[in-house]
Motif scaffolding. Sequence first.
Motif, PDB file in Angstrom:
ATOM      1  N   UNK A  81       0.707  -1.089  -0.077  1.00 38.87           N
ATOM      2  CA  UNK A  81       0.110  -0.006  -0.132  1.00 38.87           C
ATOM      3  C   UNK A  81       0.946   1.311  -0.014  1.00 38.87           C
ATOM      4  N   UNK A  82       1.967   1.192   0.901  1.00 38.73           N
ATOM      5  CA  UNK A  82       2.889   2.255   0.884  1.00 38.73           C
ATOM      6  C   UNK A  82       3.405   2.886  -0.519  1.00 38.73           C
ATOM      7  N   UNK A  83       3.714   1.729  -1.284  1.00 38.12           N
ATOM      8  CA  UNK A  83       4.612   1.926  -2.481  1.00 38.12           C
ATOM      9  C   UNK A  83       3.484   1.747  -3.834  1.00 38.12           C
ATOM     10  N   UNK A  84       2.348   1.329  -3.565  1.00 40.28           N
ATOM     11  CA  UNK A  84       1.284   1.070  -4.543  1.00 40.28           C
ATOM     12  C   UNK A  84       1.990   0.215  -5.871  1.00 40.28           C
ATOM     13  N   UNK A  85       2.311  -0.884  -5.394  1.00 38.65           N
ATOM     14  CA  UNK A  85       2.840  -1.733  -6.183  1.00 38.65           C
ATOM     15  C   UNK A  85       2.688  -3.419  -5.720  1.00 38.65           C
ATOM     16  N   UNK A  86       2.502  -4.158  -6.818  1.00 38.46           N
ATOM     17  CA  UNK A  86       2.298  -5.718  -6.428  1.00 38.46           C
ATOM     18  C   UNK A  86       3.494  -6.020  -5.805  1.00 38.46           C
ATOM     19  N   UNK A  87       3.311  -7.208  -4.853  1.00 37.36           N
ATOM     20  CA  UNK A  87       4.369  -7.823  -4.309  1.00 37.36           C
ATOM     21  C   UNK A  87       4.405  -9.477  -4.681  1.00 37.36           C
ATOM     22  N   UNK A  88       3.426  -9.795  -4.897  1.00 36.94           N
ATOM     23  CA  UNK A  88       3.397 -11.420  -5.253  1.00 36.94           C
ATOM     24  C   UNK A  88       1.805 -11.392  -5.879  1.00 36.94           C
ATOM     25  N   UNK A 418     -10.638  -8.667  -3.819  1.00 35.13           N
ATOM     26  CA  UNK A 418     -10.430  -8.251  -2.421  1.00 35.13           C
ATOM     27  C   UNK A 418      -9.411  -7.493  -2.163  1.00 35.13           C
ATOM     28  N   UNK A 419      -8.356  -7.685  -2.737  1.00 38.59           N
ATOM     29  CA  UNK A 419      -7.066  -6.644  -2.477  1.00 38.59           C
ATOM     30  C   UNK A 419      -7.570  -5.210  -2.815  1.00 38.59           C
ATOM     31  N   UNK A 475      -7.715 -12.670   4.299  1.00 41.14           N
ATOM     32  CA  UNK A 475      -7.256 -11.596   3.432  1.00 41.14           C
ATOM     33  C   UNK A 475      -7.411 -10.546   4.780  1.00 41.14           C
ATOM     34  N   UNK A 476      -6.163  -9.553   4.527  1.00 43.80           N
ATOM     35  CA  UNK A 476      -6.254  -8.513   5.307  1.00 43.80           C
ATOM     36  C   UNK A 476      -4.936  -7.785   5.257  1.00 43.80           C
ATOM     37  N   UNK A 477      -3.989  -7.524   6.289  1.00 40.87           N
ATOM     38  CA  UNK A 477      -2.996  -6.563   6.295  1.00 40.87           C
ATOM     39  C   UNK A 477      -1.977  -7.097   7.239  1.00 40.87           C
ATOM     40  N   UNK A 478      -0.752  -7.007   6.761  1.00 43.79           N
ATOM     41  CA  UNK A 478       0.431  -7.348   7.492  1.00 43.79           C
ATOM     42  C   UNK A 478       1.602  -6.017   7.271  1.00 43.79           C
ATOM     43  N   UNK A 479       2.271  -6.024   8.120  1.00 39.54           N
ATOM     44  CA  UNK A 479       3.509  -5.051   7.812  1.00 39.54           C
ATOM     45  C   UNK A 479       4.937  -5.974   7.835  1.00 39.54           C
ATOM     46  N   UNK A 484       6.606  -1.910   6.428  1.00 41.61           N
ATOM     47  CA  UNK A 484       5.843  -1.406   5.231  1.00 41.61           C
ATOM     48  C   UNK A 484       4.567  -2.234   5.378  1.00 41.61           C
ATOM     49  N   UNK A 485       3.501  -1.271   4.801  1.00 39.93           N
ATOM     50  CA  UNK A 485       2.095  -1.881   4.842  1.00 39.93           C
ATOM     51  C   UNK A 485       1.855  -2.552   3.633  1.00 39.93           C
ATOM     52  N   UNK A 486       1.583  -3.922   3.795  1.00 39.92           N
ATOM     53  CA  UNK A 486       0.889  -4.754   2.541  1.00 39.92           C
ATOM     54  C   UNK A 486      -0.425  -5.048   2.831  1.00 39.92           C
ATOM     55  N   UNK A 487      -1.056  -5.186   1.811  1.00 45.73           N
ATOM     56  CA  UNK A 487      -2.610  -6.063   1.844  1.00 45.73           C
ATOM     57  C   UNK A 487      -2.524  -7.195   0.989  1.00 45.73           C
ATOM     58  N   UNK A 488      -3.264  -8.425   1.525  1.00 43.29           N
ATOM     59  CA  UNK A 488      -2.794  -9.557   0.805  1.00 43.29           C
ATOM     60  C   UNK A 488      -4.307 -10.211   0.963  1.00 43.29           C
ATOM     61  N   UNK A 489      -4.562 -10.990  -0.184  1.00 45.76           N
ATOM     62  CA  UNK A 489      -5.674 -12.089  -0.218  1.00 45.76           C
ATOM     63  C   UNK A 489      -5.200 -13.081  -0.640  1.00 45.76           C
ATOM     64  N   UNK A 490      -5.551 -14.228   0.060  1.00 43.11           N
ATOM     65  CA  UNK A 490      -5.170 -15.368  -0.375  1.00 43.11           C
ATOM     66  C   UNK A 490      -6.402 -16.508  -0.366  1.00 43.11           C
ATOM     67  N   UNK A 491      -6.713 -17.164  -1.392  1.00 34.23           N
ATOM     68  CA  UNK A 491      -7.783 -18.178  -1.625  1.00 34.23           C
ATOM     69  C   UNK A 491      -7.455 -19.517  -2.050  1.00 34.23           C
ATOM     70  N   UNK A 492      -7.933 -20.322  -1.288  1.00 32.54           N
ATOM     71  CA  UNK A 492      -7.331 -21.611  -1.708  1.00 32.54           C
ATOM     72  C   UNK A 492      -8.609 -22.469  -1.773  1.00 32.54           C
TER      73      UNK A 492
END
Length: 521
Positions: A81-88, A418-419, A475-479, A484-492
Amino acid sequence: MQHTLARLIDWSRPLVFTAGIVFAVLVAIGCASRLSPAFPNTRTASVLDGSALGQINTLLDKTLHAAPLETTLWGIDVRSIDRNERVYTNNPDLLLTPASTLKIITLAVASQQLGWDDRFETALFTNGHIERNVLHGDLIVRGSGDPTIDTDVLTSWAEKLRMQGIHQVTGNIIGDDRITIGQALKRSGTPSPPQLGFGWSWDDLAFGFAAPAGPLQYQENVVAIQITPGRTVNAPAGLTIQTAGSGLKLVNQASTASRTEPSLIQLRRAASTSNLVVSGSIGLGSSAIVRAVSVANPTSFFVQALHTALEAEGVVVRGDAVDIDRLSENQQDSATNGLQSLLTNQSEPLSTIAVEMMKRSQNLFAESIYRRLGFSFSDSSSAIVTEVLADWGIKRNRAIVVDGSGLSRYNYLTASALTDILVRLYQNESDQTLFLATLSTANEDGTLRNRFGETASAGNAHAKTGSMSHVRALAGYVKTADGEQLAFSILANNFSADPTDVVTAIDAFVSALATMSRGDF
């Protein structure tokens, strides 16, 4: 399948991870037996060499696809969220069953359309008059779906009625649940929403987590049933419903097994019926088994409870507790003609109710909020949600929503949708504060209270869980280690493995994200 890991930093700066990332991933792929049995509680950074990107790509992919998870269908989207870019990403735009992570969508739309301060309202009327402490007529209660009404609320109503000089009611206690989604739609033939969600599994309907929803709701539309063993082997088990007014009719097919046999109780109730079939067995001499079961008719359950509360506070009721649907049209018109208001009750605001809904993953709360959207805007709830999501750039090829709780198998979401919602809520300061307060905190509370112990995610990750047969989601947030603030969504979806293995992999993945760091070397 696509799976890419984008660096959080420029290529000119080395990628740094705490030592925990490698361990966290190895745990999920079965290599932890050669290491310490717990996640290391260290924040000492280790710098990977120039092939770091490939190494991490390989490790994360092995986490997701190693035996016995190789058949699992993953949808993952992680962003900074901080850098407005995808991580994975891993199939971020694949429609999958979200289970209870759908509640994020329900709350997001409700908070924006209704407002965080929106409240349910329930009102009590009479069609009669008060004379010498006697109400000559009926009490009529109308609601808008408040899922939080309990015995304390009904007792306070009874006390207020006594303060108004009502010590006796000559008529009935009538529950008027005829709230509709709008007269214009009613004329066009659009029905009010059913008590059960579209696509709910029939074998869930007996249980408390699949309680029917309606305009009048009491005690979360759930009662407890107690099963006790008989005195001898093969004797029928004893069954008791611990709360009156449920409308359930017990069909006892449960028996008493020997002391050495394990107890196994099964519950079954078909839609729109009151017969609760209890089968299986309970061991001789075993302690009582208590199960939360859904009521047959929420309105009848509500008015019966109100009748009981009035009597308990010394208000004598001469009539019965009645669902207005049991009356003829003429009787309904007569009972609701010339009504006078006696009292009005407002629920806590959405911001408060949402905490219970999300941390407990309370399905009835979610369904009640979802249905309120339709009632408030004179349309179907699904149409309202679809329209709002489209305004936010999320079309139906990324989100198909048919209920509010995520119980339906007809719901489909992409991880990227979700993200998108998570990022949107986080970027608004007031939404961020109120929404974060609703999410479970890793290793601390809610549905995450027993997960992520002794990891970098503990007390750090804030997320909504999702769980149903062959579905796990988070799905939620982790630093990161840098904050650095990340937002993530994981569906299995569609896994054949033990669900515990899937959850372990998801937790390891999030803990790996929590150990990521930007080094400046």
